[in-house]
Design a protein around this motif. Structure first.
Motif, PDB file in Angstrom:
ATOM      1  N   ALA A  92      22.995 -12.214 -45.256  1.00 54.03           N
ATOM      2  CA  ALA A  92      22.067 -12.273 -44.115  1.00 54.03           C
ATOM      3  C   ALA A  92      20.637 -12.012 -44.586  1.00 54.03           C
ATOM      4  CB  ALA A  92      22.470 -11.269 -43.040  1.00 54.03           C
ATOM      5  N   GLY A  93      20.475 -11.041 -45.460  1.00 58.68           N
ATOM      6  CA  GLY A  93      19.148 -10.761 -46.014  1.00 58.68           C
ATOM      7  C   GLY A  93      18.610 -11.934 -46.795  1.00 58.68           C
ATOM      8  N   GLN A  94      19.471 -12.539 -47.594  1.00 54.46           N
ATOM      9  CA  GLN A  94      19.039 -13.691 -48.386  1.00 54.46           C
ATOM     10  C   GLN A  94      18.705 -14.877 -47.483  1.00 54.46           C
ATOM     11  OE1 GLN A  94      18.529 -13.445 -51.810  1.00 54.46           O
ATOM     12  NE2 GLN A  94      17.388 -15.269 -51.288  1.00 54.46           N
ATOM     13  N   ALA A  95      19.478 -15.057 -46.408  1.00 55.99           N
ATOM     14  CA  ALA A  95      19.200 -16.148 -45.465  1.00 55.99           C
ATOM     15  C   ALA A  95      17.846 -15.953 -44.780  1.00 55.99           C
ATOM     16  CB  ALA A  95      20.315 -16.243 -44.428  1.00 55.99           C
ATOM     17  N   ALA A  96      17.553 -14.712 -44.362  1.00 56.42           N
ATOM     18  CA  ALA A  96      16.258 -14.428 -43.733  1.00 56.42           C
ATOM     19  C   ALA A  96      15.129 -14.634 -44.737  1.00 56.42           C
ATOM     20  CB  ALA A  96      16.223 -12.999 -43.189  1.00 56.42           C
ATOM     21  N   PHE A  97      15.346 -14.190 -45.950  1.00 59.48           N
ATOM     22  CA  PHE A  97      14.332 -14.321 -46.991  1.00 59.48           C
ATOM     23  C   PHE A  97      14.059 -15.798 -47.300  1.00 59.48           C
ATOM     24  CE2 PHE A  97      12.439 -12.366 -50.893  1.00 59.48           C
ATOM     25  CZ  PHE A  97      11.766 -11.359 -50.236  1.00 59.48           C
ATOM     26  N   THR A  98      15.104 -16.591 -47.376  1.00 54.95           N
ATOM     27  CA  THR A  98      14.951 -18.028 -47.611  1.00 54.95           C
ATOM     28  C   THR A  98      14.337 -18.708 -46.389  1.00 54.95           C
ATOM     29  OG1 THR A  98      16.824 -18.027 -49.128  1.00 54.95           O
ATOM     30  CG2 THR A  98      16.181 -20.161 -48.196  1.00 54.95           C
ATOM     31  N   GLY A  99      14.733 -18.243 -45.213  1.00 54.99           N
ATOM     32  CA  GLY A  99      14.212 -18.816 -43.971  1.00 54.99           C
ATOM     33  C   GLY A  99      12.708 -18.709 -43.847  1.00 54.99           C
ATOM     34  N   ARG A 100      12.133 -17.683 -44.429  1.00 50.50           N
ATOM     35  CA  ARG A 100      10.676 -17.536 -44.346  1.00 50.50           C
ATOM     36  C   ARG A 100       9.970 -18.656 -45.110  1.00 50.50           C
ATOM     37  NH1 ARG A 100       8.395 -13.270 -48.350  1.00 50.50           N
ATOM     38  NH2 ARG A 100       9.424 -13.971 -50.226  1.00 50.50           N
ATOM     39  N   PHE A 101      10.544 -19.091 -46.229  1.00 47.51           N
ATOM     40  CA  PHE A 101       9.944 -20.197 -46.973  1.00 47.51           C
ATOM     41  C   PHE A 101      10.092 -21.515 -46.219  1.00 47.51           C
ATOM     42  CE2 PHE A 101      10.714 -17.245 -50.568  1.00 47.51           C
ATOM     43  CZ  PHE A 101       9.394 -17.112 -50.948  1.00 47.51           C
ATOM     44  N   VAL A 102      11.229 -21.704 -45.576  1.00 47.60           N
ATOM     45  CA  VAL A 102      11.440 -22.905 -44.763  1.00 47.60           C
ATOM     46  C   VAL A 102      10.443 -22.916 -43.608  1.00 47.60           C
ATOM     47  CG1 VAL A 102      13.072 -24.134 -43.290  1.00 47.60           C
ATOM     48  CG2 VAL A 102      13.865 -23.118 -45.438  1.00 47.60           C
ATOM     49  N   LEU A 103      10.279 -21.765 -42.944  1.00 46.12           N
ATOM     50  CA  LEU A 103       9.319 -21.643 -41.852  1.00 46.12           C
ATOM     51  C   LEU A 103       7.907 -21.976 -42.324  1.00 46.12           C
ATOM     52  CD1 LEU A 103       8.478 -20.643 -38.979  1.00 46.12           C
ATOM     53  CD2 LEU A 103       8.230 -18.377 -40.019  1.00 46.12           C
ATOM     54  N   TRP A 119       6.937 -23.722 -44.934  1.00 45.57           N
ATOM     55  CA  TRP A 119       6.847 -25.136 -45.311  1.00 45.57           C
ATOM     56  C   TRP A 119       6.729 -26.024 -44.078  1.00 45.57           C
ATOM     57  CZ3 TRP A 119      11.620 -28.463 -45.696  1.00 45.57           C
ATOM     58  CH2 TRP A 119      11.296 -29.760 -46.049  1.00 45.57           C
ATOM     59  N   LEU A 120       7.619 -25.829 -43.092  1.00 42.92           N
ATOM     60  CA  LEU A 120       7.594 -26.662 -41.885  1.00 42.92           C
ATOM     61  C   LEU A 120       6.311 -26.449 -41.079  1.00 42.92           C
ATOM     62  CD1 LEU A 120      11.319 -26.335 -40.731  1.00 42.92           C
ATOM     63  CD2 LEU A 120      10.225 -28.285 -41.875  1.00 42.92           C
ATOM     64  N   TYR A 121       5.853 -25.206 -40.989  1.00 40.12           N
ATOM     65  CA  TYR A 121       4.629 -24.915 -40.254  1.00 40.12           C
ATOM     66  C   TYR A 121       3.417 -25.553 -40.941  1.00 40.12           C
ATOM     67  CZ  TYR A 121       1.524 -22.278 -37.171  1.00 40.12           C
ATOM     68  OH  TYR A 121       0.584 -21.918 -36.234  1.00 40.12           O
ATOM     69  N   SER A 122       3.401 -25.497 -42.263  1.00 41.43           N
ATOM     70  CA  SER A 122       2.302 -26.130 -43.006  1.00 41.43           C
ATOM     71  C   SER A 122       2.322 -27.637 -42.833  1.00 41.43           C
ATOM     72  CB  SER A 122       2.392 -25.771 -44.491  1.00 41.43           C
ATOM     73  OG  SER A 122       2.108 -24.401 -44.677  1.00 41.43           O
ATOM     74  N   GLU A 123       3.520 -28.223 -42.839  1.00 40.97           N
ATOM     75  CA  GLU A 123       3.626 -29.670 -42.596  1.00 40.97           C
ATOM     76  C   GLU A 123       3.110 -30.018 -41.204  1.00 40.97           C
ATOM     77  OE1 GLU A 123       4.396 -32.154 -44.587  1.00 40.97           O
ATOM     78  OE2 GLU A 123       4.939 -30.919 -46.311  1.00 40.97           O
ATOM     79  N   TYR A 124       3.460 -29.193 -40.228  1.00 37.03           N
ATOM     80  CA  TYR A 124       3.022 -29.409 -38.853  1.00 37.03           C
ATOM     81  C   TYR A 124       1.495 -29.329 -38.744  1.00 37.03           C
ATOM     82  CZ  TYR A 124       2.256 -28.327 -33.909  1.00 37.03           C
ATOM     83  OH  TYR A 124       1.787 -28.307 -32.615  1.00 37.03           O
ATOM     84  N   LYS A 125       0.889 -28.355 -39.432  1.00 37.02           N
ATOM     85  CA  LYS A 125      -0.563 -28.153 -39.387  1.00 37.02           C
ATOM     86  C   LYS A 125      -1.330 -29.048 -40.361  1.00 37.02           C
ATOM     87  CE  LYS A 125      -1.031 -24.791 -36.396  1.00 37.02           C
ATOM     88  NZ  LYS A 125      -1.955 -24.841 -35.275  1.00 37.02           N
ATOM     89  N   ILE A 130       0.349 -19.693 -43.535  1.00 38.77           N
ATOM     90  CA  ILE A 130       1.426 -18.708 -43.485  1.00 38.77           C
ATOM     91  C   ILE A 130       1.418 -18.108 -42.081  1.00 38.77           C
ATOM     92  CG2 ILE A 130       2.338 -16.542 -44.389  1.00 38.77           C
ATOM     93  CD1 ILE A 130       1.107 -17.252 -47.079  1.00 38.77           C
ATOM     94  N   PRO A 131       2.402 -18.480 -41.249  1.00 36.84           N
ATOM     95  CA  PRO A 131       2.450 -17.943 -39.882  1.00 36.84           C
ATOM     96  C   PRO A 131       2.877 -16.468 -39.887  1.00 36.84           C
ATOM     97  CG  PRO A 131       4.356 -19.353 -40.294  1.00 36.84           C
ATOM     98  CD  PRO A 131       3.469 -19.439 -41.507  1.00 36.84           C
ATOM     99  N   THR A 132       2.518 -15.749 -38.845  1.00 33.53           N
ATOM    100  CA  THR A 132       2.847 -14.325 -38.730  1.00 33.53           C
ATOM    101  C   THR A 132       4.348 -14.085 -38.845  1.00 33.53           C
ATOM    102  OG1 THR A 132       0.906 -14.002 -37.331  1.00 33.53           O
ATOM    103  CG2 THR A 132       2.571 -12.281 -37.263  1.00 33.53           C
TER     104      THR A 132
END
Length: 96
Positions: free
Chosen positions: A15-26, A28-34, A39-41
């Protein structure tokens, strides 16, 4: 299925690793959107969740290298959130 202590700790670690990996996905997707690097909050909140879970797992595993690495990271993530809040307050931006 019986949930053993070892299985529970493996779930915490994953679960910790998933959250940690999820932050990079977030990020990346947010940067693509913008269409720029951002780096979103929520990146920092996911960092804290992932780091805390991984720290608990590292303590359970008694891995001093992993413990020190995760403990230090949490300080950085909390500091970034403090700086964001301070900047928003200075600009008069509400989180509500």
């Amino acid at each position: 299925m019986i949930l053993t202590r070892e299985t529970l700790w493996l779930l915490v670690g994953f679960a910790g690793q998933a959250a940690f990996t999820g932050r990079f996905v977030l990020q990346w997707l947010y940067s693509e959107y913008k269409k720029r690097s951002v780096i979103p909050t929520n990146f920092w909140y996911l960092s804290i969740v992932g780091s805390t879970l991984l720290l608990a797992y590292a303590i359970y595993r008694q891995d001093p290298v992993f413990i020190v690495g995760q403990a230090f990271g949490s300080l950085v993530y909390f500091r970034n959130l403090q700086l964001i809040a301070k900047n928003q307050k200075r600009k008069g931006i509400s989180n509500a």
